[in-house]
Write an enzyme that holds these catalytic residues in place. Structure first.
Site, short mmCIF file in Angstrom:
data_model
loop_
_atom_site.label_atom_id
_atom_site.label_comp_id
_atom_site.label_asym_id
_atom_site.label_seq_id
_atom_site.Cartn_x
_atom_site.Cartn_y
_atom_site.Cartn_z
N ARG A 163 -30.50 -1.67 -6.38
CA ARG A 163 -29.59 -1.13 -5.35
C ARG A 163 -30.33 -0.85 -4.03
NH1 ARG A 163 -26.56 3.92 -7.50
NH2 ARG A 163 -26.33 2.89 -9.49
N TYR A 181 -15.91 -1.80 -18.71
CA TYR A 181 -15.03 -1.56 -17.55
C TYR A 181 -13.66 -2.22 -17.74
CZ TYR A 181 -18.74 0.49 -14.71
OH TYR A 181 -19.72 1.31 -14.21
#
Lengths: 364, 364
Positions: free
Chosen positions: B28, B154
């Site tokens: 990230r 998810y």
């Protein structure tokens, strides 16, 4: 003062003595998945209203035992009572986790921390005695506390966290403050658990719910060392009975080589751990407790039975020689039971543990 | 088509070849802790507006490289682009995590799942090519995807979760459906990563962000087996260059004995793992990547340097023989960098990795 114990299966297993079946209890067994619990809580008005009222705490502790032939009861309370007694102001907003009004975030706040006056926790000890009496010897009563590190997480964050940024910032930036806080926490937890033992707790468990969020080295320095500091201060026996000490670190499966050096009788394991491998690793030093994934209880009865059998078989053949100690297993979930669990699933689980573990002893 | 690579340290380390310093990049690294990222995101209007626009995606991917001498770039995108292309409707509410409009919760929904038309993911491949061109050979570009299991979490939950109740209910109650979904996911992820390789990605990484929430047996059956199914389908080389494959399972440290059997070049480790022990366990089969606790970046510079040195020393002496392969380490955080990180801390980290790892090579 208390009635003699009728079912000593749990205590025997804690001490690595042979039993006729594998004992079972569930973390958070007195809880929201039970409609009768929700009814009592509604009467009490709030979670702390429930936990601080001796009659309510006694009532909800016994509720799961009325439904299921569990082999132990656990005090209904919260892991954060100790920092609350230190003056941090614990509250539970509806549908949320715990929250402290005055979190501990700087040197001055750490300096103010002290082992609390145990009178502030009298409601807990009174509940222990009341529950022990109400149990009337059916099964043993487990007392508990959060671990020093887990208390510190909440004390610094002020609430639950998903990154532990504030408490870890203190840990990395001011390790001196963190050690100071953990030392106070450890001594407070030890005094708290000893008072529970004096009030009637027949075993005590330390929940290191957040040990698993630490880096490898930090876990040893900031969690395990202070759990050990608690253990070293605990009473080993009371009223002629040995008091087993249980330690559960969620996410602690990586550190079994260190955890098996702990001075305690039982190691709790979460569901990520292979129980057979853990038994081989920990050896004959301790009993093991765990470790079914709580989400198995959302499957159907045959599937629950199959998963229970897998956990029992993963641990392997229980020892049956009553003349000596050996490897023992205490069945539990790998974490607290979910509030969404169908109560019938727990019936299936408890029966499956008892029946299957008896069969395993008959056909070695 | 693309400029020749100037800094091949990362790719060499992936292939267990000696390097002059330990390469470093951060999960990230193009993200909210950078003010220039926040400015671009504000212009883009939303996270998906950023990720689906080739120019914006290129711009933010290169931002951290303008600040820091990182040894690799990673495509700016999301792990959930594949289920979005399957028609589940991905969105990001402000300040919240990802959400799917139509989660997959029953047999009919699973039956509808298919490997998506890769044209729906053209914006990703276009971004890969654009970034690779913009990099102009400075450092290699890493492509990535979520793992089949992490996508399934998810897809079933419809959003992040703290107990994975819905996806695990399906897993325990309808393992057939779960296997069906995971097979589609694996084939889709493989096609997606191969298309990234064709578009210019020089290494590919599979993020098994939620593998660590599974029970021991379930991890092997429902996460690892499908990660392996992806790996088996990936291109090993493109345009004459070997394409290293990296696998990162958050919370996977318990399962190194199984993970070292994976057919990949690099294993990513989170901060709970002892890097030296992992190296001993994994042996000479793979390079290791990780594993500083991202919260170390909230400490002061001297403390960051000390923690960086500990990670490097925990892995141990890097191999320096250019004539053969040997153990190599790629420095990274044990998880994505926090949005609250001071950008100066990253400067300290990158410099410390480069300097300390050079010193370790000079004084064996």
């Amino acid at each position: 003062m208390f009635a003699p114990l009728q079912n000593d299966t749990f205590l025997r297993a804690c001490l690595r003595q042979a039993t006729e079946h594998t004992p079972v209890w569930l973390m958070r067994q007195a809880g929201r998945y039970l409609p009768e619990y929700r009814a009592t809580r509604a009467r009490a008005g709030s979670f702390m209203g429930l936990a601080t009222n001796v009659d309510y705490a006694t009532e909800v502790t016994l509720q799961p035992l009325e439904r299921y032939p569990l082999d132990a009861a656990i005090l209904f309370s919260d892991i954060l009572t100790v920092p609350d007694a230190m003056g941090l102001g614990l509250s539970f907003a509806l549908g949320e986790g715990p929250r402290f009004a005055t979190p501990v975030r700087d040197e001055a706040a750490v300096a103010r921390l002290q082992v609390p006056d145990l009178n502030k926790l009298k409601y807990v000890f009174d509940a222990v005695t009341s529950i022990r009496k109400a149990l009337n010897g059916r099964v043993p009563l487990i007392g508990f506390s959060g671990s020093p590190w887990t208390l510190a997480c909440y004390m610094v964050e002020g609430a639950g966290s998903d990154d532990y940024r504030l408490v870890k910032t203190m840990l990395y930036q001011r390790p001196d403050l963190m050690h100071q806080m953990l030392a106070v926490n450890a001594d407070a937890v030890a005094a708290y658990l000893n008072a529970q033992i004096e009030a009637g707790a027949q075993a005590v468990m330390i929940f290191d719910s957040w040990g698993g969020v630490l880096a490898d080295e930090a876990f040893h320095q900031f969690s395990l060392a202070y759990t050990q500091r608690v253990l070293a201060q605990l009473k080993r026996e009371h009223g002629g009975a040995t008091i087993p000490r249980l330690v559960f670190t969620k996410g602690g499966g990586l550190w079994l080589d260190a955890m098996r050096q702990l001075d305690c009788e039982v190691l709790g394991l979460d569901w990520t751990v292979n129980l057979g491998q853990a038994r081989a690793r920990v050896g004959d030093r301790m009993a093991l407790q765990g470790n079914l994934d709580p989400n198995v209880l959302f499957a159907n009865p045959a599937q629950i039975e199959a998963e229970v059998a897998k956990v029992l078989q993963s641990f392997g053949a229980p020892h049956t020689d009553r003349t000596k100690t050996g490897p023992t297993h205490i069945f539990n979930l790998g974490h607290g039971i979910s509030q969404h669990t169908p109560p019938e699933s727990v019936q299936v689980l408890v029966r499956a543990v008892h029946e299957h573990s008896r069969q395993m002893r008959q056909t070695p």
